[in-house]
Design a protein around this motif. Structure first.
Motif, short mmCIF file in Angstrom:
data_model
loop_
_atom_site.label_atom_id
_atom_site.label_comp_id
_atom_site.label_asym_id
_atom_site.label_seq_id
_atom_site.Cartn_x
_atom_site.Cartn_y
_atom_site.Cartn_z
N GLU A 13 -3.86 -7.29 40.43
CA GLU A 13 -4.10 -5.84 40.48
C GLU A 13 -3.20 -5.16 39.48
OE1 GLU A 13 -5.07 -2.60 40.67
OE2 GLU A 13 -5.86 -3.03 42.68
N ASP A 14 -3.79 -4.31 38.62
CA ASP A 14 -2.96 -3.70 37.57
C ASP A 14 -2.32 -2.37 38.00
OD1 ASP A 14 -5.35 -2.37 37.65
OD2 ASP A 14 -5.66 -2.34 35.49
N GLU A 15 -2.70 -1.87 39.18
CA GLU A 15 -2.01 -0.67 39.68
C GLU A 15 -0.85 -1.11 40.57
OE1 GLU A 15 -5.00 2.60 40.89
OE2 GLU A 15 -6.18 0.87 40.24
N ASP A 57 -8.70 -7.55 41.65
CA ASP A 57 -9.21 -6.23 41.26
C ASP A 57 -10.27 -6.41 40.18
OD1 ASP A 57 -9.39 -3.46 41.13
OD2 ASP A 57 -7.89 -3.34 39.54
N MET A 59 -11.34 -3.95 37.84
CA MET A 59 -10.95 -3.35 36.57
C MET A 59 -9.52 -3.77 36.23
SD MET A 59 -13.63 -1.64 35.75
CE MET A 59 -13.25 -0.35 34.57
N LYS A 109 -12.42 0.56 46.97
CA LYS A 109 -11.29 1.50 46.88
C LYS A 109 -11.78 2.92 47.11
CE LYS A 109 -8.47 -1.02 43.54
NZ LYS A 109 -7.94 -1.01 42.16
CA CA Z 1 -7.54 -1.69 38.28
#
Ligand code: CA
Length: 231
Positions: A13-15, A57, A59, A109
């Motif tokens: 997950e990039d967040e 995730d 994206m 989400k």
């Molecule tokens: Ca993302």
């Protein structure tokens, strides 16, 4: 859960805030975790950490979740690892593609961490049930008796070769999942087999000839392999 036996979950997950939150909730439940902030690192950790489950995730920077998912599924060592995909509502069509490529479940989400943990637990229960291995697999009018090594369609016995039986068994054990030709070849023929993936196509065709109800039930997934439709 005792240390050492706790299931390990990889979160890609990039967040960072979401990542930390999910990590915290999973660890509170006794799971071990590892984390990656982009697709390339995620894929690397899939190989080095051998997670029992992957939260992915959609994206992502560097390599998106669909590509990561596809690569996990095409590697025979990780093909069966459960994947829960995180998607935004606007990405619903991507979610469908994700499931096609072999994600096992998805969570939209924004989600509550508690709901995600519940999905993780449900996924592990599903996997454990599968590992118990029933002696009889059913699919509509089709029944496979694993002890007698017998297949019947609408009550009539269908003689199958050992390879056809193995191939059908793997499909029946994994309805709804995309099984790549490489994975099927390895499962049914073994790693030492030097045939080509065309062998799989030939045997799928024979299965369909012998058991007509499989004509609609087994679908080919473009450039990947096959899937037994869920009933
Ligand atoms: Ca993302």
């Amino acid at each position: 859960m005792a240390a050492g036996t706790a299931k390990k979950i990889l979160i890609v997950e990039d967040e960072k805030e979401i990542l930390d939150l999910v990590k915290m909730y999973l660890e509170k439940e006794g799971y071990r975790t590892c984390a990656a902030l982009n697709g390339v690192d995620g894929l690397r950790q899939v190989k080095s950490e051998h997670p029992d489950l992957i939260i992915l995730d959609l994206m992502l920077a560097e390599m998106d979740g669909l590509e990561v998912c596809k690569r996990i599924r095409t590697d025979p060592h990780t093909a069966m690892t459960p994947i829960i995909m995180l998607t935004a509502k606007a990405e619903e069509s991507d979610m469908i593609v994700g499931l096609e490529l072999g994600a096992d479940d998805y969570v939209t989400k924004p989600f509550s961490p508690k709901a995600l943990v519940a999905r993780v637990k449900a996924m592990f229960r599903r996997v454990e049930r599968k590992e118990e291995g029933p002696s009889r697999l059913l699919y509509g009018a089709l029944a496979m008796d694993l002890l007698r090594h017998e297949v019947t369609a609408s009550g009539r016995e269908v003689p199958l070769t050992a390879k056809e039986f193995g191939l059908l068994e793997h499909l029946l054990r994994n309805p709804g999942r995309v099984l790549t030709r490489d994975v099927l070849l390895n499962v049914v023929w073994g790693y030492e087999y030097y045939g080509t993936t065309r062998t799989v196509d030939v045997h799928i065709r024979r299965l369909k000839q012998k058991i007509p109800l499989l004509n609609d039930a087994i679908v080919s997934v473009k450039s990947l392999g096959y899937k037994l439709k869920e009933l």
